[in-house]
Design a protein around this motif. Structure first.
Motif, mmCIF file in Angstrom:
data_model
loop_
_atom_site.group_PDB
_atom_site.id
_atom_site.type_symbol
_atom_site.label_atom_id
_atom_site.label_comp_id
_atom_site.label_asym_id
_atom_site.label_seq_id
_atom_site.Cartn_x
_atom_site.Cartn_y
_atom_site.Cartn_z
ATOM 1 N N GLN A 130 2.785 24.602 -15.343
ATOM 2 C CA GLN A 130 4.245 22.814 -16.032
ATOM 3 C C GLN A 130 3.299 22.632 -14.779
ATOM 4 N N LEU A 131 3.190 21.301 -14.577
ATOM 5 C CA LEU A 131 2.200 20.345 -14.148
ATOM 6 C C LEU A 131 3.103 18.906 -14.423
ATOM 7 N N CYS A 132 2.923 18.219 -13.321
ATOM 8 C CA CYS A 132 3.468 17.107 -13.164
ATOM 9 C C CYS A 132 3.727 15.830 -11.772
ATOM 10 N N ASN A 133 3.095 15.060 -12.240
ATOM 11 C CA ASN A 133 2.974 13.887 -10.984
ATOM 12 C C ASN A 133 4.079 13.078 -10.752
ATOM 13 N N VAL A 134 4.386 12.769 -9.384
ATOM 14 C CA VAL A 134 5.564 12.014 -8.998
ATOM 15 C C VAL A 134 4.816 10.236 -8.126
ATOM 16 N N GLN A 135 5.267 9.888 -8.696
ATOM 17 C CA GLN A 135 5.020 8.648 -8.114
ATOM 18 C C GLN A 135 5.720 7.749 -7.423
ATOM 19 N N THR A 136 5.137 7.539 -5.854
ATOM 20 C CA THR A 136 6.699 6.684 -4.450
ATOM 21 C C THR A 136 5.601 5.501 -4.161
ATOM 22 N N LEU A 137 6.264 4.602 -4.271
ATOM 23 C CA LEU A 137 5.968 3.094 -4.013
ATOM 24 C C LEU A 137 6.418 3.346 -2.355
ATOM 25 N N VAL A 138 5.741 3.314 -1.643
ATOM 26 C CA VAL A 138 6.108 3.088 -0.481
ATOM 27 C C VAL A 138 5.334 1.498 0.671
ATOM 28 N N ARG A 139 6.315 0.680 0.924
ATOM 29 C CA ARG A 139 6.164 -0.875 1.538
ATOM 30 C C ARG A 139 5.873 -0.374 2.943
ATOM 31 N N PHE A 140 5.572 -0.591 3.967
ATOM 32 C CA PHE A 140 5.096 -0.866 4.938
ATOM 33 C C PHE A 140 5.412 -2.156 5.822
ATOM 34 N N ARG A 141 6.007 -1.737 6.870
ATOM 35 C CA ARG A 141 6.511 -2.782 7.619
ATOM 36 C C ARG A 141 5.144 -3.717 8.304
ATOM 37 N N ASP A 142 5.663 -4.861 8.181
ATOM 38 C CA ASP A 142 4.349 -5.781 8.864
ATOM 39 C C ASP A 142 4.546 -6.131 10.912
ATOM 40 N N LEU A 143 4.553 -4.722 11.370
ATOM 41 C CA LEU A 143 4.445 -4.853 12.785
ATOM 42 C C LEU A 143 3.547 -5.009 13.353
ATOM 43 N N GLU A 144 3.462 -5.117 14.906
ATOM 44 C CA GLU A 144 3.013 -5.081 15.662
ATOM 45 C C GLU A 144 1.980 -4.206 16.523
ATOM 46 N N ASP A 145 0.751 -4.137 16.881
ATOM 47 C CA ASP A 145 -0.015 -3.317 16.824
ATOM 48 C C ASP A 145 0.975 -2.333 18.058
ATOM 49 N N ALA A 146 1.165 -2.757 18.721
ATOM 50 C CA ALA A 146 1.864 -1.985 20.105
ATOM 51 C C ALA A 146 2.890 -1.396 19.517
ATOM 52 N N ALA A 150 2.728 2.519 19.391
ATOM 53 C CA ALA A 150 3.829 3.470 20.214
ATOM 54 C C ALA A 150 4.839 5.005 18.990
ATOM 55 N N TYR A 151 4.735 4.355 18.284
ATOM 56 C CA TYR A 151 5.149 5.149 17.148
ATOM 57 C C TYR A 151 4.501 6.198 17.188
#
Length: 213
Positions: A130-146, A150-151
């Motif tokens: 049995q086979l399937c693909n689940v798509q997830t759409l992720v939007r990343f925050r527009d954050l500074e390099d620092a 740190a994260y």
């Protein structure tokens, strides 16, 4: 469709993965399972679409474990992240992870999480999977390099495609997640998996026995 009949011996269940995240997710279902590491080449084929790569690798992982495990239910899964159709792999180190997050900030990334349940009790390989693909759409925050730096130093998600652990502190650098299966982004879509396991005869609220249909 006929319903499976209970069998006195529960089906052997194997997770074909070395991922601690997938193991933790599968543990939620309260089923006894083993883990094995599939030994396959995970390199995408030339010209292969991201979804196709994920589906192929999920199937190959499950098939590789099933080939040496006999009559068992084997779970294979693979995830491919894409930005503008380009595959984004696991960063492996801090420098690569920071470059990924810089590239993805303020943008939407598509995660393809493919799942395969291989029923080794079925003699015909054509009907075993049995086979399937689940798509997830992720939007990343527009954050500074620092802040991104740190994260990464706190959580060190260097084994995660997309360089963020949504189940941990990484949720703080994400703006939105859209998916039909909330566990897909972590690596194992449990809604899809429980449906597949039910088709294979697994019972979650009772004996948990399984028998091929």
């Amino acid at each position: 469709m006929s319903r499976p009949h209970p069998d006195p011996s529960p089906a052997r269940l194997i997770l074909g993965s070395s991922s601690v995240y997938r193991k933790q997710l599968l543990s939620r279902l309260g089923l006894q399972f083993e883990t094995m590491i599939p030994d396959i080449d995970e390199t995408p084929l030339a010209g292969e679409a991201p979804e196709t790569t994920a589906l192929r690798l999920a199937r190959e992982k499950a098939a590789a474990i099933a080939a040496r495990s006999g009559p068992a239910l084997v779970i294979g899964s693979d995830q491919v992240a894409t930005l503008d159709g380009r595959q984004i792999g696991k960063p492996g180190n801090h420098t690569n992870a920071l470059q990924q997050l810089q590239m993805m900030r303020g943008r939407e990334v598509v995660f393809h999480t493919a799942l395969c349940l291989w029923d080794g009790r079925r003699p015909d390989a054509a009907t075993a999977a049995q086979l399937c693909n689940v798509q997830t759409l992720v939007r990343f925050r527009d954050l500074e390099d620092a802040e991104l730096d740190a994260y990464l130093r706190i959580e060190q998600p260097y084994d995660c495609a997309g360089s963020a652990k949504n189940e941990g502190l990484g949720i703080a650098i994400l703006e939105s997640i859209r998916s039909d299966d909330p566990t897909a982004l972590t690596g194992l879509p449990l809604i899809a998996l429980t449906g597949m396991l039910r088709q294979a005869g697994v019972r979650f609220f009772g004996s948990g026995n399984a028998d091929p249909q």
